[in-house]
Design an enzyme around this catalytic site. Structure first.
Site, mmCIF file in Angstrom:
data_model
loop_
_atom_site.group_PDB
_atom_site.id
_atom_site.type_symbol
_atom_site.label_atom_id
_atom_site.label_comp_id
_atom_site.label_asym_id
_atom_site.label_seq_id
_atom_site.Cartn_x
_atom_site.Cartn_y
_atom_site.Cartn_z
ATOM 1 N N SER A 11 44.280 46.227 54.898
ATOM 2 C CA SER A 11 43.832 47.065 53.785
ATOM 3 C C SER A 11 43.456 48.458 54.257
ATOM 4 C CB SER A 11 42.658 46.413 53.075
ATOM 5 O OG SER A 11 41.653 46.107 54.009
ATOM 6 N N HIS A 40 50.784 46.446 51.788
ATOM 7 C CA HIS A 40 49.420 46.190 51.314
ATOM 8 C C HIS A 40 49.449 45.719 49.853
ATOM 9 C CE1 HIS A 40 45.188 47.863 50.267
ATOM 10 N NE2 HIS A 40 45.135 46.586 50.583
ATOM 11 N N GLU A 86 51.363 48.866 48.343
ATOM 12 C CA GLU A 86 51.426 50.109 49.123
ATOM 13 C C GLU A 86 52.275 49.804 50.350
ATOM 14 O OE1 GLU A 86 47.662 52.977 49.476
ATOM 15 O OE2 GLU A 86 47.142 50.913 49.909
ATOM 16 N N ASN A 118 42.530 52.275 49.185
ATOM 17 C CA ASN A 118 41.133 52.105 49.589
ATOM 18 C C ASN A 118 40.423 53.403 49.927
ATOM 19 O OD1 ASN A 118 40.575 49.399 49.131
ATOM 20 N ND2 ASN A 118 41.868 48.823 50.863
HETATM 21 N N1 CAA Z 1 45.255 34.337 40.743
HETATM 22 C C1 CAA Z 1 46.312 34.277 39.907
HETATM 23 N N2 CAA Z 1 46.264 34.692 38.624
HETATM 24 C C2 CAA Z 1 45.086 35.156 38.162
HETATM 25 C C3 CAA Z 1 43.929 35.229 38.983
HETATM 26 C C4 CAA Z 1 44.058 34.782 40.320
HETATM 27 N N3 CAA Z 1 43.029 34.843 41.181
HETATM 28 N N4 CAA Z 1 42.916 35.730 38.236
HETATM 29 C C5 CAA Z 1 43.408 35.964 37.012
HETATM 30 N N5 CAA Z 1 44.712 35.627 36.963
HETATM 31 C C6 CAA Z 1 45.625 35.767 35.817
HETATM 32 C C7 CAA Z 1 45.255 34.853 34.679
HETATM 33 O O1 CAA Z 1 45.875 33.599 34.810
HETATM 34 C C8 CAA Z 1 45.778 35.625 33.478
HETATM 35 O O2 CAA Z 1 47.185 35.429 33.405
HETATM 36 P P1 CAA Z 1 47.995 35.608 31.996
HETATM 37 O O3 CAA Z 1 47.591 36.910 31.392
HETATM 38 O O4 CAA Z 1 49.406 35.579 32.466
HETATM 39 O O5 CAA Z 1 47.605 34.439 31.182
HETATM 40 C C9 CAA Z 1 45.572 37.095 33.867
HETATM 41 O O6 CAA Z 1 45.457 37.095 35.306
HETATM 42 C C10 CAA Z 1 44.312 37.659 33.258
HETATM 43 O O7 CAA Z 1 43.229 36.832 33.647
HETATM 44 P P2 CAA Z 1 41.948 36.549 32.768
HETATM 45 O O8 CAA Z 1 42.305 36.656 31.314
HETATM 46 O O9 CAA Z 1 41.311 35.299 33.253
HETATM 47 O O10 CAA Z 1 40.922 37.666 33.198
HETATM 48 P P3 CAA Z 1 41.022 39.231 33.089
HETATM 49 O O11 CAA Z 1 41.799 39.684 31.906
HETATM 50 O O12 CAA Z 1 39.632 39.680 33.270
HETATM 51 O O13 CAA Z 1 41.865 39.662 34.375
HETATM 52 C C11 CAA Z 1 41.916 40.398 36.581
HETATM 53 C C12 CAA Z 1 41.474 39.300 35.653
HETATM 54 C C13 CAA Z 1 43.443 40.491 36.595
HETATM 55 C C14 CAA Z 1 41.421 40.038 37.979
HETATM 56 C C15 CAA Z 1 41.321 41.761 36.074
HETATM 57 O O14 CAA Z 1 39.941 41.627 35.905
HETATM 58 C C16 CAA Z 1 41.575 42.920 37.007
HETATM 59 O O15 CAA Z 1 42.639 43.508 36.994
HETATM 60 N N6 CAA Z 1 40.565 43.292 37.821
HETATM 61 C C17 CAA Z 1 40.684 44.337 38.795
HETATM 62 C C18 CAA Z 1 41.421 43.837 39.992
HETATM 63 C C19 CAA Z 1 41.588 44.895 41.035
HETATM 64 O O16 CAA Z 1 41.160 46.015 40.935
HETATM 65 N N7 CAA Z 1 42.250 44.494 42.139
HETATM 66 C C20 CAA Z 1 42.420 45.336 43.263
HETATM 67 C C21 CAA Z 1 41.303 45.059 44.209
HETATM 68 S S1 CAA Z 1 41.397 46.093 45.608
HETATM 69 C C22 CAA Z 1 42.479 45.351 46.607
HETATM 70 O O17 CAA Z 1 42.963 44.270 46.410
HETATM 71 C C23 CAA Z 1 42.818 46.141 47.811
HETATM 72 C C24 CAA Z 1 41.967 45.944 48.964
HETATM 73 O O18 CAA Z 1 42.483 46.142 50.058
HETATM 74 C C25 CAA Z 1 40.527 45.636 48.925
#
Ligand code: CAA
Length: 283
Positions: free
Chosen positions: A119, A140, A152, A190
């Protein structure tokens, strides 16, 4: 060269997600970790994710079984001898990654591309541990991998254009959107996300608002799907701290100093969702 067989190293949250999307795209995948229990847990998460797709009638039971059949467990790094692409998603630690890449370089065939899902650690430094820096690249993925569209793609100093193009193609086959980035601390994702999260933690630390209020402002005011403190818990506070330290050290600029409250929580073992407690508590 055609990439058909892959090895994903690390069967945690990121590694299992990467293995899932690769198998869904038709690739044959070895899911590797040190312990068989960890690999089994990763396979369990993949099965659960796919079962949800079946329940939503987006996939048949037969398709689910075909995808799972494409993923084989591995606990022997020797298995790298038979793959065309390795995607490493192990712990974020330069020493561990460098020694892993050195070993992979010795084991994998000459044509094999070695990618890292790091990351924020420098791809150029990881590549320097091998004798094939032109075949080392950053891929990434974002968490949760099956949902998030972005990958990325980070060019190390020596990454060959041909390797970049192949990884870009594979990323598209995974139904993801590749974005090209150069090798600087934190890359793009990040470098921008973590200082925002760190600032949200400072805002809490200085008593400007409650954690709920800070998250609400960013969710409703900026249309972010999660507030920054909820997102920090989701990513893992140890990971957030590690990335801030990488930015701080890499740029030598105090604007990236990690908030003392973040350090305190990590020292307390409050690592977020995975440990049951971070800024919030989880059942
Ligand atoms: N694995 C697989 N699928 C998942 C999941 C998981 N852990 N969590 C949620 N989902 C799926 C659900 O099954 C649902 O699918 P459908 O729409 O196809 O039915 C969809 O995602 C939406 O889920 P929910 O309705 O339960 O919940 P939500 O609408 O709140 O979405 C979320 C959940 C997608 C996590 C959303 O909250 C989100 O986009 N959050 C931000 C995530 C983000 O910013 N990620 C980047 C983090 S930084 C990073 O990763 C880089 C790093 O190096 C640190």
């Amino acid at each position: 060269m055609n990439v058909e067989k892959m090895m994903v190293i690390g069967a945690g949250q990121m590694g299992s997600g990467i293995a899932q999307v690769c198998a869904q795209a038709g690739y044959s995948v070895l899911l590797h970790d040190l312990k068989v229990e960890v690999v089994d847990k990763g396979l369990g998460v993949i099965r659960k994710n796919l079962t949800r797709q079946v329940a939503k009638e987006r996939m048949t039971e037969a398709e689910l079984e075909q995808i799972l059949a494409r993923i084989r467990p591995s606990t022997e790094l020797e298995n790298a001898r038979s793959v065309d692409l390795v995607i490493e998603a192990a712990i974020e630690n330069m020493e561990i990654k460098a020694s892993l890449f050195k070993e992979l370089d010795e084991l994998a065939p000459a044509h094999t591309i070695l990618a890292s899902n790091t990351s924020s650690l420098p791809i150029t430094e990881i590549a320097a541990a091998t004798k094939r820096p032109e075949k080392v690249i950053g891929m990434h993925f974002m968490n949760p991998v099956p949902v998030m569209k972005l990958v990325e793609i980070i060019r190390g100093l020596a990454t060959a254009d041909e390797v970049y193009n192949m990884i870009e193609d594979i990323t598209k086959k995974l139904n993801k959107v590749p974005v090209e980035v150069n090798d600087f601390p934190g890359f793009v994702a990040n470098r921008i996300l973590m200082p925002m999260i760190n600032e949200a933690i400072y805002t809490l630390y200085e008593g400007v608002a409650t954690k709920e209020a800070i998250d609400e402002v960013m969710k409703l005011g900026m249309n972010h799907p999660m507030g920054p403190l909820t997102l920090a818990d989701f990513i893992g506070l140890d990971t957030c701290l590690y990335i801030m330290e990488t930015l701080h050290e890499g740029f030598g600029d105090d604007k990236y100093r990690p908030c003392p409250l973040l350090r305190k929580y990590v020292k307390a073992g409050w690592l977020g969702k995975k440990s049951g407690r971070g800024f919030y508590e989880y059942a």
